[in-house]
Scaffold this motif. Sequence first.
Motif, short mmCIF file in Angstrom:
data_model
loop_
_atom_site.label_atom_id
_atom_site.label_comp_id
_atom_site.label_asym_id
_atom_site.label_seq_id
_atom_site.Cartn_x
_atom_site.Cartn_y
_atom_site.Cartn_z
N LEU A 121 0.84 -1.20 0.00
CA LEU A 121 0.00 0.00 0.00
C LEU A 121 0.87 1.24 0.00
O LEU A 121 0.53 2.25 -0.63
N THR A 122 1.97 1.22 0.73
CA THR A 122 2.92 2.34 0.78
C THR A 122 4.33 1.75 0.75
O THR A 122 4.52 0.59 1.11
N THR A 123 5.32 2.58 0.33
CA THR A 123 6.68 2.06 0.29
C THR A 123 7.68 3.02 0.94
O THR A 123 7.90 2.96 2.14
N HIS A 124 8.26 3.92 0.15
CA HIS A 124 9.40 4.70 0.64
C HIS A 124 8.97 6.00 1.33
O HIS A 124 9.30 7.10 0.90
N VAL A 125 8.26 5.82 2.44
CA VAL A 125 7.90 6.95 3.31
C VAL A 125 8.02 6.47 4.75
O VAL A 125 7.99 5.26 5.02
N GLY A 126 8.16 7.42 5.68
CA GLY A 126 8.24 7.07 7.09
C GLY A 126 6.96 6.39 7.57
O GLY A 126 5.89 6.53 6.97
N LEU A 127 7.05 5.68 8.68
CA LEU A 127 5.93 4.87 9.16
C LEU A 127 4.70 5.71 9.48
O LEU A 127 3.57 5.34 9.14
N ILE A 128 4.90 6.85 10.14
CA ILE A 128 3.75 7.70 10.49
C ILE A 128 3.06 8.20 9.23
O ILE A 128 1.83 8.14 9.10
N LYS A 129 3.84 8.67 8.27
CA LYS A 129 3.26 9.16 7.01
C LYS A 129 2.60 8.02 6.24
O LYS A 129 1.57 8.21 5.58
N ALA A 130 3.20 6.84 6.31
CA ALA A 130 2.63 5.68 5.61
C ALA A 130 1.22 5.39 6.11
O ALA A 130 0.28 5.22 5.31
N ILE A 131 1.06 5.35 7.41
CA ILE A 131 -0.26 5.06 7.98
C ILE A 131 -1.25 6.17 7.65
O ILE A 131 -2.41 5.90 7.31
N GLU A 132 -0.79 7.40 7.70
CA GLU A 132 -1.67 8.52 7.35
C GLU A 132 -2.16 8.44 5.91
O GLU A 132 -3.29 8.81 5.60
#
Length: 338
Positions: A167-178
């Motif tokens: 669903l998400t890849t190269h972003v920080g964990l907090i931003k990924a969940i957002e």
Amino acid sequence: MSKTKPIVGITMGDAAGIGPEIIVKALSHSTVYEECRPLVIGDAKIIEKAVRITGASVKVNVVSEPAQAQFSHGTVDIIDLDLLPEDTAFGEVAAVVGDAAYQYLAKAVSLAQAHEINSICTAPLNKEALHKGGHLYPGHTEILATLTDTEDYSMMLTTPNLRVIHLTTHVGLIKAIESITPERTYKVVKLAHETLKNAGIETPRVAVCGINPHAGENGLFGYGEEEEKLLPGIQQAQKEGIHVEGPYPADTLFFRAGRGDFDIVVACYHDQGHAPIKVMGIEEGVNITVGLKGGIIRTSVDHGTAFDIAGKNIADEKSMIVAIQSASELAPIWEEEN
């Protein structure tokens, strides 16, 4: 174009890394030619140097278009962009090399868009060199998305026993969940379903990981992210007849998928999907970009440029062979064009 063996365009990647070596080594195996028609896109002088370094019993055949290629074991066909000098140094970051890696990929995309090749397989590039060369992208996936004007795409990783899409890849964990939304969940589930169906799996079995430990356990962990961000997208896909389940706890889902309960797992963020893949088979791991406009499929080795061993003839070509095979298996076959 023939409807038999697909033409796989293999981009050379960063010439200062192990890309040229593993390409030459991979194309020394006759099994590759049994499944596809490989065509290298890069610099002939660098590939010829890799032939000397590896001692491979192959000759280099320079062509200007795919129709001129021989596609026979013992011959490495290459579209020569002639961007680099033969004495390009191994193991060194260089702007000219980073720019060349970008140009190889751009050429491959244009060939795929023109239906002159069926899919793309990429040797690794170096992000620092890419940026020095004036191309400010995190990696291959984002370049491909830009070149094909694609917004909804995803990264798929595979080993012989496990497939994962993100669903998400190269972003920080907090931003990924957002950034996870029901629409994103639905689109990635659909991409997973369509990709595997095109590859010959009639009814792909898709499973979605939870975001929180134990997939939230009915609100015990987290703030209802599974119910808010994942479940609506899953239900939408189910209404369309897609066989998808979840969200399930990630700590057991990957085991279940590995034993064959599911054909593919949807991971919510980078490490959730990458760690199981690399534990289960890093040497045979393949990175696949799916959802590109025009049906273009791109596969890649799941390792980097390995500057420390480049030019020493010790790089293992196994992942490159599997990546070429995956590009062949997933390749769309274009209609014969007059």
